[in-house]
Design a protein around this motif. Structure first.
Motif, PDB file in Angstrom:
ATOM      1  N   ARG A  86      41.458  29.840 -54.709  1.00  0.00           N
ATOM      2  CA  ARG A  86      42.488  30.732 -54.152  1.00  0.00           C
ATOM      3  C   ARG A  86      43.069  31.563 -55.285  1.00  0.00           C
ATOM      4  O   ARG A  86      43.514  31.035 -56.298  1.00  0.00           O
ATOM      5  N   THR A  87      43.080  32.872 -55.080  1.00  0.00           N
ATOM      6  CA  THR A  87      43.591  33.751 -56.126  1.00  0.00           C
ATOM      7  C   THR A  87      43.970  35.090 -55.494  1.00  0.00           C
ATOM      8  O   THR A  87      44.234  35.153 -54.275  1.00  0.00           O
ATOM      9  N   ARG A  88      44.030  36.148 -56.290  1.00  0.00           N
ATOM     10  CA  ARG A  88      44.406  37.471 -55.796  1.00  0.00           C
ATOM     11  C   ARG A  88      43.191  38.403 -55.882  1.00  0.00           C
ATOM     12  O   ARG A  88      42.113  38.040 -55.444  1.00  0.00           O
ATOM     13  N   VAL A  89      43.337  39.580 -56.474  1.00  0.00           N
ATOM     14  CA  VAL A  89      42.190  40.467 -56.665  1.00  0.00           C
ATOM     15  C   VAL A  89      41.570  40.118 -58.019  1.00  0.00           C
ATOM     16  O   VAL A  89      42.244  40.204 -59.051  1.00  0.00           O
ATOM     17  N   ALA A 107      40.544  33.396 -48.480  1.00  0.00           N
ATOM     18  CA  ALA A 107      39.326  32.605 -48.647  1.00  0.00           C
ATOM     19  C   ALA A 107      38.945  32.546 -50.120  1.00  0.00           C
ATOM     20  O   ALA A 107      39.386  33.384 -50.930  1.00  0.00           O
ATOM     21  N   PRO A 108      38.108  31.579 -50.511  1.00  0.00           N
ATOM     22  CA  PRO A 108      37.673  31.486 -51.912  1.00  0.00           C
ATOM     23  C   PRO A 108      36.921  32.727 -52.360  1.00  0.00           C
ATOM     24  O   PRO A 108      36.260  33.401 -51.567  1.00  0.00           O
ATOM     25  N   HIS A 109      36.998  33.007 -53.658  1.00  0.00           N
ATOM     26  CA  HIS A 109      36.174  34.033 -54.283  1.00  0.00           C
ATOM     27  C   HIS A 109      34.959  33.324 -54.866  1.00  0.00           C
ATOM     28  O   HIS A 109      35.090  32.420 -55.699  1.00  0.00           O
ATOM     29  N   VAL A 110      33.777  33.718 -54.430  1.00  0.00           N
ATOM     30  CA  VAL A 110      32.542  33.079 -54.871  1.00  0.00           C
ATOM     31  C   VAL A 110      31.631  34.146 -55.460  1.00  0.00           C
ATOM     32  O   VAL A 110      31.275  35.120 -54.785  1.00  0.00           O
ATOM     33  N   TYR A 111      31.275  33.972 -56.739  1.00  0.00           N
ATOM     34  CA  TYR A 111      30.423  34.920 -57.452  1.00  0.00           C
ATOM     35  C   TYR A 111      29.081  34.256 -57.761  1.00  0.00           C
ATOM     36  O   TYR A 111      29.035  33.114 -58.222  1.00  0.00           O
ATOM     37  N   SER A 112      28.014  34.969 -57.533  1.00  0.00           N
ATOM     38  CA  SER A 112      26.686  34.465 -57.870  1.00  0.00           C
ATOM     39  C   SER A 112      26.438  34.617 -59.366  1.00  0.00           C
ATOM     40  O   SER A 112      26.618  35.702 -59.945  1.00  0.00           O
ATOM     41  N   ILE A 126      38.202  36.406 -66.591  1.00  0.00           N
ATOM     42  CA  ILE A 126      38.644  36.746 -65.228  1.00  0.00           C
ATOM     43  C   ILE A 126      39.918  37.570 -65.338  1.00  0.00           C
ATOM     44  O   ILE A 126      40.878  37.171 -66.002  1.00  0.00           O
ATOM     45  N   ARG A 127      39.917  38.702 -64.692  1.00  0.00           N
ATOM     46  CA  ARG A 127      41.142  39.505 -64.574  1.00  0.00           C
ATOM     47  C   ARG A 127      41.689  39.338 -63.163  1.00  0.00           C
ATOM     48  O   ARG A 127      40.972  39.556 -62.177  1.00  0.00           O
ATOM     49  N   VAL A 128      42.947  38.931 -63.058  1.00  0.00           N
ATOM     50  CA  VAL A 128      43.600  38.759 -61.763  1.00  0.00           C
ATOM     51  C   VAL A 128      44.682  39.827 -61.622  1.00  0.00           C
ATOM     52  O   VAL A 128      45.552  39.970 -62.492  1.00  0.00           O
ATOM     53  N   ASP A 129      44.603  40.545 -60.525  1.00  0.00           N
ATOM     54  CA  ASP A 129      45.541  41.645 -60.247  1.00  0.00           C
ATOM     55  C   ASP A 129      46.319  41.298 -58.983  1.00  0.00           C
ATOM     56  O   ASP A 129      45.731  41.074 -57.934  1.00  0.00           O
ATOM     57  N   ASN A 130      47.637  41.219 -59.066  1.00  0.00           N
ATOM     58  CA  ASN A 130      48.451  40.961 -57.874  1.00  0.00           C
ATOM     59  C   ASN A 130      49.224  42.212 -57.445  1.00  0.00           C
ATOM     60  O   ASN A 130      50.370  42.146 -56.998  1.00  0.00           O
ATOM     61  N   THR A 131      48.564  43.359 -57.574  1.00  0.00           N
ATOM     62  CA  THR A 131      49.099  44.628 -57.077  1.00  0.00           C
ATOM     63  C   THR A 131      47.985  45.357 -56.337  1.00  0.00           C
ATOM     64  O   THR A 131      46.828  44.952 -56.362  1.00  0.00           O
ATOM     65  N   ASP A 132      48.367  46.438 -55.666  1.00  0.00           N
ATOM     66  CA  ASP A 132      47.376  47.329 -55.027  1.00  0.00           C
ATOM     67  C   ASP A 132      46.435  46.588 -54.094  1.00  0.00           C
ATOM     68  O   ASP A 132      45.223  46.796 -54.087  1.00  0.00           O
ATOM     69  N   TYR A 133      47.003  45.695 -53.285  1.00  0.00           N
ATOM     70  CA  TYR A 133      46.187  44.984 -52.307  1.00  0.00           C
ATOM     71  C   TYR A 133      45.688  45.946 -51.225  1.00  0.00           C
ATOM     72  O   TYR A 133      46.343  46.956 -50.934  1.00  0.00           O
ATOM     73  N   ASN A 148      54.680  36.572 -54.683  1.00  0.00           N
ATOM     74  CA  ASN A 148      53.502  37.355 -55.050  1.00  0.00           C
ATOM     75  C   ASN A 148      53.019  36.874 -56.420  1.00  0.00           C
ATOM     76  O   ASN A 148      53.119  37.564 -57.426  1.00  0.00           O
ATOM     77  N   TRP A 149      52.472  35.684 -56.454  1.00  0.00           N
ATOM     78  CA  TRP A 149      52.097  35.074 -57.722  1.00  0.00           C
ATOM     79  C   TRP A 149      50.815  35.681 -58.297  1.00  0.00           C
ATOM     80  O   TRP A 149      50.033  36.314 -57.606  1.00  0.00           O
ATOM     81  N   ASN A 150      50.622  35.433 -59.571  1.00  0.00           N
ATOM     82  CA  ASN A 150      49.382  35.805 -60.256  1.00  0.00           C
ATOM     83  C   ASN A 150      48.807  34.539 -60.877  1.00  0.00           C
ATOM     84  O   ASN A 150      49.515  33.786 -61.542  1.00  0.00           O
ATOM     85  N   GLY A 151      47.527  34.302 -60.651  1.00  0.00           N
ATOM     86  CA  GLY A 151      46.887  33.130 -61.219  1.00  0.00           C
ATOM     87  C   GLY A 151      45.699  32.703 -60.384  1.00  0.00           C
ATOM     88  O   GLY A 151      45.166  33.477 -59.574  1.00  0.00           O
ATOM     89  N   ILE A 152      45.264  31.482 -60.584  1.00  0.00           N
ATOM     90  CA  ILE A 152      44.173  30.879 -59.813  1.00  0.00           C
ATOM     91  C   ILE A 152      44.598  29.464 -59.480  1.00  0.00           C
ATOM     92  O   ILE A 152      44.980  28.697 -60.378  1.00  0.00           O
ATOM     93  N   THR A 153      44.575  29.105 -58.199  1.00  0.00           N
ATOM     94  CA  THR A 153      44.979  27.767 -57.780  1.00  0.00           C
ATOM     95  C   THR A 153      43.806  27.064 -57.125  1.00  0.00           C
ATOM     96  O   THR A 153      42.888  27.697 -56.613  1.00  0.00           O
ATOM     97  N   GLY A 154      43.882  25.744 -57.110  1.00  0.00           N
ATOM     98  CA  GLY A 154      42.818  24.961 -56.495  1.00  0.00           C
ATOM     99  C   GLY A 154      41.622  24.797 -57.407  1.00  0.00           C
ATOM    100  O   GLY A 154      41.713  24.850 -58.645  1.00  0.00           O
ATOM    101  N   ARG A 155      40.465  24.626 -56.803  1.00  0.00           N
ATOM    102  CA  ARG A 155      39.245  24.353 -57.573  1.00  0.00           C
ATOM    103  C   ARG A 155      38.763  25.605 -58.319  1.00  0.00           C
ATOM    104  O   ARG A 155      38.689  26.690 -57.749  1.00  0.00           O
ATOM    105  N   ILE A 156      38.455  25.426 -59.589  1.00  0.00           N
ATOM    106  CA  ILE A 156      37.825  26.460 -60.416  1.00  0.00           C
ATOM    107  C   ILE A 156      36.594  25.789 -61.010  1.00  0.00           C
ATOM    108  O   ILE A 156      36.714  24.915 -61.876  1.00  0.00           O
TER     109      ILE A 156
END
Length: 935
Positions: A86-89, A107-112, A126-133, A148-156
């Protein structure tokens, strides 16, 4: 999946609020999973929000995260994915090579990473952006809720799959055939063998169906796995679960293993009701906006969600509606285990448009539609995911909304769908492809909720004053056969109308009214309750995380500035008691309604934002506020609720009491030949009693137990009694307070000098040491607040502002009474320190005089509790010495109050006190000051 590499731990870190780009070397570190605010990164926030909690380290912009990881040689050539729960952009780089960006909020962000990893060390950035949604994000990004938090939560983590593996697994349970259909895709091989097995858990007994092997080919596959006649069903009563194991083999070797949790259940809309595996259920719902004050973001651990949901379930809740948000997977997993029916919602609160609208935003809407598909793919296998909503209080194109519903249902038929929660507020419509309707009205007069804001008037029956328990909404939901001539808010055609929109007012286009709505789908009442309590300032110390209750600190200071801070705890406790009784009537009215399929409370817990809405019997931490126990709450919020239907709470001695006794029974096991015992007691003495025998056939039964009737006994004084009912051998019980008044009570003013104003004659009497009573006409008082019995709706600051912007009446904004109940003025009027039913008509015909600036010694005998924005010192009834005389002021319309039994008793007690030697006030006021107050 054959292996994972956990990326939890310390990452290099850099804030980039101006979005200038990463600077090397990175100058800080941070622990992930987490957020910048939780880690207290950046400049401290000096703001003090009055309308919500304050994030002590609020940050918006880019944040950069980087770390090294090692790839073992045996995994280097496997299919690999980066999983961010769970994260932002996000934008991701591996060894400086950009992989792309993702922007899901739900939903999770999943990258191949397939073919990008070699054995040895690699760097991930990883760049996380919590603006311009792509969308505003509802309560997924609101500072009112999880911030409106910035970060990554849960499983990484890095996830490694076998060369041949399955993905996009979806499970479709079939209760009738006792099978589960498994859909998915085979990747990396032309064909393989798939061995399917399952074993039950979270169940009273273990069940392990026989494993089956299936030959599958590359691409999509579908198979039906039989569970057998012994299969265990999932429901709120028995949340039996299965762990499904899919083993992919090629030749003699295992290529990959995939596991899923599922439950065998069928949640349906049948006529006007919901059923689970064929048994009716009644949704006892709770709103949730992902409020977690210790972190500022939703937890991703099953343990924390189990704690939260178990508390809710202890209060009889079996359903969660997530307001413009979707919880993490742990919430669904906990709900699976506990038997909670979940309804996530698209993160949208606005207007759905098509090309005919001037403000059409196709990019945003395509994003939201895809977000819904992502939610279904990520969480749709959970048996608790039974419902889905397109958003909150939507407007716009009905055709476009219905088209979205149609497409979702074609994609995934497992959950039930609704167009949204309270869409088209004043001009509701039921759409062709929605499975259930969630709202508050079908026209201006067809209300099926007990409370409304003044800007959304007419208000509900809980606010306007029922004297008994007769109200239900059956005729409002299924109207009588004659045509309904009242269109919504008087609108019989199109045009612009004003509505409440979030915390503001908004002008929208209303389509022409489409005739009388007669629902053919289950109806849920939306956001019921919203009864506010005064803040508990002891709660401030609990905010030990990044969110601070500076709003509470501000409210406490305002109260202190008015010299009322010594009353804070009493304000909290006694406003809360009135709120609890309002909730009891609100919920019982829902249970009395046969055509209602459920309700969604707003809320069981306090809401931290939107003006600070302290509407819960639990605080924002889901801790009890000490107002009511879960056991007592469950007497009117459970799967078995006893109801007594009677006309009033107040009776003269000898008056006939009659009640219909009913049972709303939603348990699957029949209750044959039960005995209901009832009794009326006062101070431990039984005044009347009886028994009745009836049967409940099972879930969905509405049992008419019978009628009781008796003459109220003669009493020498006003007496509070309790009508108690219990079904023997069960936990099903109910009680109501009733009041009996002695016969022959007269309002005798003889010997009392009574004035409507502080006239010269009254002033002269006071100067001479006389004792007088002033009962001013409440309607003529200008330095006063209107009397209302019910506590304020949601919170005063928000709806005052909305009402003003809509040119609608401003809410009264008061929150019950603080009564000096041991004062001799109540020698003949039994009272509690808080408002009770005998006060309802009295308060409704009163005003409370603003006593701001008077000495603390002048404590009103009956003080109206004001809201935390105004904090007026309000006296409905007070006394003071004026010169040598004694003055008693009671701002009640004596004529109107005296038309009721309880009003006459109150006036009798008032005048008997005024005649007595006990009438000797201590506080002193100058005559000029009194005249200034009573104007």
């Amino acid at each position: 999946m054959i292996a994972t590499i956990n990326l939890d731990g310390v990452w290099e870190f850099q804030l980039d609020g101006e979005k200038q780009g990463r600077r090397l070397p990175m100058n800080d570190t941070i622990a992930l999973p987490g957020t910048t605010s939780l880690a207290r990164k950046g400049e401290p926030n000096e703001a003090a929000h009055a309308d919500c909690l304050t994030d002590e380290y609020a940050f918006e912009g880019w944040a950069w995260y980087a770390r090294e990881f090692e790839v073992p040689a045996e995994l280097a050539h496997a299919s690999a994915m980066l999983y961010l729960e769970r994260t932002r952009v996000t934008t991701v780089w591996i060894d400086g090579q950009e992989l792309g960006s993702q922007n899901s909020l739900c939903a999770p962000h999943v990258y191949s990473l397939t073919n990008r990893l070699t054995p040895g060390a690699h760097t991930i950035t990883i760049r996380v952006d919590n603006t311009d949604y792509p969308t505003k994000g509802g309560h997924m990004t609101s500072r009112d809720t999880q911030t409106n938090w910035n970060g990554i939560t849960g499983r990484i983590e890095l996830q490694f799959l076998g060369e041949a593996h399955v993905e996009d697994i979806a499970t479709y349970p079939n209760v009738e055939s006792r099978t589960v259909t498994v859909k998915g895709r085979l990747i990396g091989a032309k064909e393989a063998q798939l061995t399917v097995s399952a074993v039950s858990f979270n169940a009273a007994r273990e069940h392990a169906p026989e494993a089956r092997a299936y030959a599958i080919k590359a691409g999509e596959f579908e198979l039906a796995y039989p569970l057998g006649e012994e299969a265990l069903l999932w429901s709120e009563w028995e949340p039996n679960l299965y762990k499904l194991r899919l083993e992919v083999t090629q030749g003699d070797s295992t290529a990959d293993i995939h596991e899923e949790t599922f439950g065998l259940r069928e949640f349906k809309a049948e006529g006007g009701a919901f059923t689970i595996n064929g048994a009716k259920t009644f949704l006892r719902g709770k709103h949730d906006g992902l409020i977690f004050p210790l972190t500022g973001f939703a937890p991703t651990s099953v343990e924390e969600w189990l704690r939260v949901l178990e508390i809710a379930k202890s209060y009889g809740i079996n359903h969660y509606r997530f307001h413009t948000c979707c919880p993490p997977e742990a919430a669904f997993e906990a709900a699976d285990r506990l038997g909670i029916y979940m309804e996530p919602e698209l993160p949208f609160w606005g207007t759905v448009t098509d090309e005919t609208y001037d403000n059409h935003n196709e990019a945003e809407q395509r994003y939201l539609i895809e977000e819904g598909y992502r939610m279904l793919r990520a969480f749709g296998n959970h048996p608790s995911f039974v419902m889905m909503s397109l958003g909150n209080e939507l407007w716009g194109s009905k055709e476009r909304i219905d088209g979205i519903l149609k497409d979702y249902k074609a994609f995934d038929s497992r959950p039930l769908y609704t167009q949204g929660s309270n869409n088209f507020q004043w001009v509701p419509v039921i759409l062709e492809h929605e499975d259930f309707f969630c709202g508050v009205r079908f026209s201006k007069e067809r209300l099926f909720r007990g409370s409304y804001a003044m800007c959304d008037a007419p208000q509900g029956h809980v606010q306007t004053g029922p004297q008994g328990t007769m109200i239900d909404y059956d005729d409002q939901i299924i109207p009588p056969s004659q045509p309904d001539s009242s269109a919504a808010d008087g609108h019989t055609g199109g045009g612009e109308i004003q509505i409440q929109y979030g915390t503001e007012a908004k002008t929208v286009q209303a389509d022409a009214a489409e005739g009388v709505i007669v629902p053919q789908v289950p109806v849920i009442s939306h956001e019921i309750g919203q009864y506010q309590t005064y803040p508990d300032f002891n709660e401030i110390a609990k905010y030990t995380g990044p969110l601070k209750a500076r709003n509470f600190e501000l409210f406490r200071q305002r109260l202190a500035d008015k010299g009322l801070d010594h009353l804070a705890e009493q304000f909290h406790a006694h406003s809360g008691r009135v709120a609890v009784e309002a909730y009891k009537e609100e919920l019982e009215a829902a249970f009395r309604t046969k055509h209602l399929a459920g309700f969604q409370l707003l809320d069981l817990q306090d809401f931290s934002g939107q003006g600070t809405a302290l509407v819960g019997v639990l605080d924002a931490f889901m801790d009890s506020k000490g107002l009511i126990s879960p056991e007592e709450w469950r007497t009117f919020c459970s799967d078995a609720v006893l109801l007594a239907r009677f006309a009033t709470y107040n009776y003269a001695a000898g008056e006939r009491f009659e009640a219909a006794l009913q049972l709303r029974y939603m348990r699957p096991e029949p209750l044959q030949g039960f005995t209901l015992s009832w009794e009326l007691t006062a101070d431990g003495e039984r005044l009347a009693a009886g028994e009745a025998v009836a049967s409940a056939g099972g879930a969905g039964d509405f049992v008419e137990i019978g009628r009781i009737g008796f003459d109220m006994p003669d009493v020498p004084m006003m007496t509070r009694t309790t009508l108690s009912m219990r079904i023997e051998g069960t936990d099903i019980r109910k009680s109501y307070d009733l009041w009996i008044y002695p016969s022959g009570v007269a309002v005798d003013k003889s010997g009392v000098k009574v004035f409507e104003d502080l006239t010269d004659e009254a002033a002269a009497l006071l100067e001479q040491g006389g004792r007088i009573v002033v009962i001013p006409d409440p309607n003529r008082l200008t330095n006063a607040i209107e009397g209302t019995y019910c506590v304020d709706f949601w919170c005063y600051p928000m709806f005052r502002s909305i009402s003003e912007s809509m040119n609608k009446p401003v809410p009264v904004g008061t929150m019950g009474l603080l009564i000096d109940h041991e004062h001799p003025a109540f020698g003949h009027f039994a009272s509690e320190p808080h408002a009770t039913e005998p006060w309802r008509r009295i308060v409704s015909h009163s005003r409370s005089i603003i006593l701001d600036g008077t000495d603390k010694e002048l404590q009103p005998i009956v003080q109206t509790i004001d809201n935390f924005e105004r904090n007026h010192k309000l006296g409905m009834m007070f006394e003071c010495k004026v010169g040598a005389g004694s003055l008693l002021v009671c701002a009640v319309d004596a004529m109107l109050a005296g038309e009721s039994t309880e009003g006459r008793q109150f006036l009798h007690s008032l005048f008997e006190y005024a005649k007595s030697e006990a009438f000797r006030p201590r506080a002193e006021l100058e005559l000029a000051k009194v005249r200034e107050l009573i104007r």
